[in-house]
Design a protein around this motif. Structure first.
Motif, mmCIF file in Angstrom:
data_model
loop_
_atom_site.group_PDB
_atom_site.id
_atom_site.type_symbol
_atom_site.label_atom_id
_atom_site.label_comp_id
_atom_site.label_asym_id
_atom_site.label_seq_id
_atom_site.Cartn_x
_atom_site.Cartn_y
_atom_site.Cartn_z
ATOM 1 N N ARG B 114 3.083 -35.643 -2.421
ATOM 2 C CA ARG B 114 1.519 -36.378 -1.873
ATOM 3 C C ARG B 114 1.377 -37.553 -1.624
ATOM 4 N N GLU B 115 2.955 -38.203 -1.609
ATOM 5 C CA GLU B 115 3.118 -39.791 -1.158
ATOM 6 C C GLU B 115 4.365 -39.899 -0.162
ATOM 7 N N ARG B 116 4.083 -40.898 0.538
ATOM 8 C CA ARG B 116 5.217 -41.105 1.145
ATOM 9 C C ARG B 116 7.391 -40.813 0.890
ATOM 10 N N GLU B 117 7.261 -41.478 -0.291
ATOM 11 C CA GLU B 117 8.071 -42.116 -0.501
ATOM 12 C C GLU B 117 8.880 -39.847 -1.001
ATOM 13 N N GLN B 118 7.685 -38.971 -1.623
ATOM 14 C CA GLN B 118 8.971 -37.738 -0.980
ATOM 15 C C GLN B 118 9.258 -37.339 -0.777
ATOM 16 N N LEU B 144 -2.403 -36.338 6.502
ATOM 17 C CA LEU B 144 -1.606 -35.422 6.879
ATOM 18 C C LEU B 144 -0.277 -36.162 7.687
ATOM 19 N N CYS B 145 -1.211 -37.005 8.581
ATOM 20 C CA CYS B 145 -0.035 -38.421 9.149
ATOM 21 C C CYS B 145 0.427 -39.637 8.437
ATOM 22 N N GLY B 146 -0.475 -39.861 7.332
ATOM 23 C CA GLY B 146 -0.104 -41.302 6.547
ATOM 24 C C GLY B 146 0.948 -41.188 5.808
ATOM 25 N N ILE B 147 1.207 -39.794 5.001
ATOM 26 C CA ILE B 147 2.799 -39.797 4.563
ATOM 27 C C ILE B 147 2.907 -38.781 5.192
ATOM 28 N N LEU B 148 2.828 -38.148 6.328
ATOM 29 C CA LEU B 148 4.275 -37.038 7.191
ATOM 30 C C LEU B 148 5.059 -37.805 8.459
ATOM 31 N N ALA B 149 4.062 -39.330 8.523
ATOM 32 C CA ALA B 149 4.247 -39.440 9.865
ATOM 33 C C ALA B 149 5.386 -40.678 9.297
ATOM 34 N N ASP B 150 6.268 -40.317 10.661
ATOM 35 C CA ASP B 150 7.746 -41.324 10.673
ATOM 36 C C ASP B 150 8.668 -41.379 9.619
ATOM 37 N N THR B 151 8.723 -40.571 8.797
ATOM 38 C CA THR B 151 9.347 -40.282 7.921
ATOM 39 C C THR B 151 10.608 -39.316 8.262
ATOM 40 N N ASP B 152 11.985 -39.454 7.642
ATOM 41 C CA ASP B 152 12.979 -38.349 7.367
ATOM 42 C C ASP B 152 12.647 -37.027 7.278
ATOM 43 N N ALA B 153 11.493 -36.485 6.048
ATOM 44 C CA ALA B 153 10.843 -34.938 7.015
ATOM 45 C C ALA B 153 10.797 -34.498 8.020
ATOM 46 N N MET B 154 9.678 -35.149 8.611
ATOM 47 C CA MET B 154 9.302 -35.036 9.813
ATOM 48 C C MET B 154 10.587 -34.997 10.891
ATOM 49 N N GLY B 155 11.118 -36.151 10.735
ATOM 50 C CA GLY B 155 12.305 -36.049 11.542
ATOM 51 C C GLY B 155 12.883 -34.663 11.576
ATOM 52 N N ILE B 156 13.313 -34.237 10.925
ATOM 53 C CA ILE B 156 13.612 -32.925 10.494
ATOM 54 C C ILE B 156 13.269 -32.004 10.922
#
Lengths: 315, 315
Positions: B114-118, B144-156
């Motif tokens: 629910r948060e980018r931190e997660q 969805l993009c606000g939470i996932l974009a450019d995160t490590d999770a998205m990178g994986i």
């Protein structure tokens, strides 16, 4: 392109009949007021067929109605209004009568035809034989066809449009009837499929096309694609509100107005499942060509060529 | 065509692991029940990206969800569900969890981010590094993009999709994010114009495309044409409800489901007024190519070629 740009200028150029300083420059497009006072001599009309997407501006610029008025002869125009598509024919007919009288037409007549029988009336036929412009109002296209199709009155209109003696305009239902195949009704909000639309036979004034009106306003792309899938020998023309496809005799159409005219051209289609699927199954169609045209853009319905509006030096 | 027809057959053909008479022919498409009981040995997954137009069948045939399940490894699948687009992530997440568990997936996990931190949580990243399928639910694509974009999770996710280790599916909002440019919102019922749509940056998993979903259902042709007028270097893909564009790694997409997938291809566009007009002025665009594809039809997003569904001998 010049023959298309000439639309606004060819008819009754005021500079030929009055000193330039007399021209009221505020009547920009046609100098209507001065023309209606000064010019009563006959001149050749350059006829056209105006297919209007409905809800055309009747109050302010009235660009489309003024174009019809000009192409019907401007101050020499003898305009006949046929409100038969409407269930309130005298109200809608009177409204257009006042508009064209205000513009300065020489003569405006309302043919309040409500029954096929009336198409035989001698005075109606005489009006259609003498007028320079016919205007078909909106309403229900099935009603309009039911009254007019295959009547003597319609025969006169058709023959005089073909021979370039008459400028014809139809708006909304009056536009829908222009093709041989006519979209009589239908829905939106589904994958294109045959049950989305009811087809009927139109008046066939431009048989090559299938017209849909209020086009983007009522989200009718799906039903026009469905119609073209069933009739890939025709050209789909979707016309937005307050927008007009003006057809010249040579095959060019030009867009006039606020919205867009959408051309769905199946010339290059390689495949459709239309012959093989049920009425509610989704239709497929591959390699349609699609043009979204705006004011000033032109398209040739036989050559299938498109010309963008020219950025004129004066703009 | 064979590689596309193979979708339903390549994975875990039951005849290789059990006597033909054991196969329950009523589980027609994938023999799911028998597979889930009998096949627990690892096998190569043939990964894909499934872009689903929303409202996919979750109750009966579940053709699209079953295809995702199969491409994620069927009974070997380890499926991770990301419900971050939704404002009710646990409800929607649990629903998909039950569906894939019912199908017989080896493992299903709900990452209720629910948060980018997660996106930095080690256990979430570990799940994304090990799973064979990721499913993005519907909701709001900006969220969805606000939470996932450019995160490590998205990178994986991105790296594993690219290297063919992961089958990815997104429905509705989860489909909208697939392109580099994303339609974030917008309207219908107008001539195509820029003010009809809000564009944003998507997750860029298939950067070449601009996706619109609930496509004919919500009359979105106008806004997709508007998006393509602004980005004629992309390919417009409009996906109806309960319909999926399944992208192979080689550039082919195949249509699965009840509705149609509409391709708006600007490769041959000769003119658009897009750079010259205001946000609410009607857009023009000439020489778009349009394909309305149905179940089984294929399109190559690089070659821009279309192949109709084959009428198979067995049909």
């Amino acid at each position: 392109m010049f023959h298309l740009h000439a639309i606004y200028h060819k008819q009754g150029n005021p500079s030929k009949v009055m000193a330039p300083e007399v021209v009221d420059r505020r009547n920009t497009m046609l100098g209507l007021k001065t023309q209606s006072l000064e010019m009563r001599t006959p001149k050749a009309t350059k006829t056209a067929v105006l297919v209007i997407g409905g809800a055309e501006d009747k109050l302010h610029g009235r660009k489309i109605l003024k174009t019809f008025f000009a192409r019907a002869g401007a101050s020499d125009a003898y305009i006949t209004i046929i409100p038969s598509a409407s269930r309130e024919p005298s109200a809608i007919g009177n409204r257009y009568t006042r508009i064209f009288e205000d513009m300065g037409a020489n003569r405006v007549e309302l043919l309040d035809i409500r029954e096929r029988e009336q198409c035989k009336y001698r005075e109606y036929q005489s009006s259609l034989e003498s007028c320079t412009g016919v205007f078909l109002t909106g309403g229900d296209q099935l009603r309009l066809c039911g009254i007019l199709a295959d009547t003597d009155a319609m025969g006169i209109i058709r023959q005089r449009v073909r021979s370039g003696q008459l400028t014809l305009a139809g708006t909304s239902a009056g536009a829908a009837v222009m093709g041989h195949h006519m979209i009589a009704g239908g829905g939106s909000g589904e994958s294109p499929n045959r049950s989305l639309l009811d087809m009927a036979t139109g008046l066939g004034l431009i048989p090559e096309i299938i017209v849909d009106q209020h086009f983007h306003n009522r989200n009718r792309m799906g039903r026009l694609i469905s119609a073209i899938s069933s009739h890939p020998d025709r050209l789909g023309i979707g016309i937005d509100e307050d927008t007009c496809a003006l057809f010249e005799k040579d095959g060019w159409l030009q867009v006039i107005g606020k919205g867009s005219v959408t051309i769905v051209d199946p010339t290059e289609v390689t495949h459709t499942n239309e012959p093989h699927v049920g009425a509610s199954d989704p239709l497929t169609i591959h390699n349609l060509r699609l043009h979204v045209l705006g004011h000033g853009d032109c398209f040739h319905i036989y050559q299938r060529t498109v010309l963008p509006a020219v950025y004129r030096l004066s703009n």
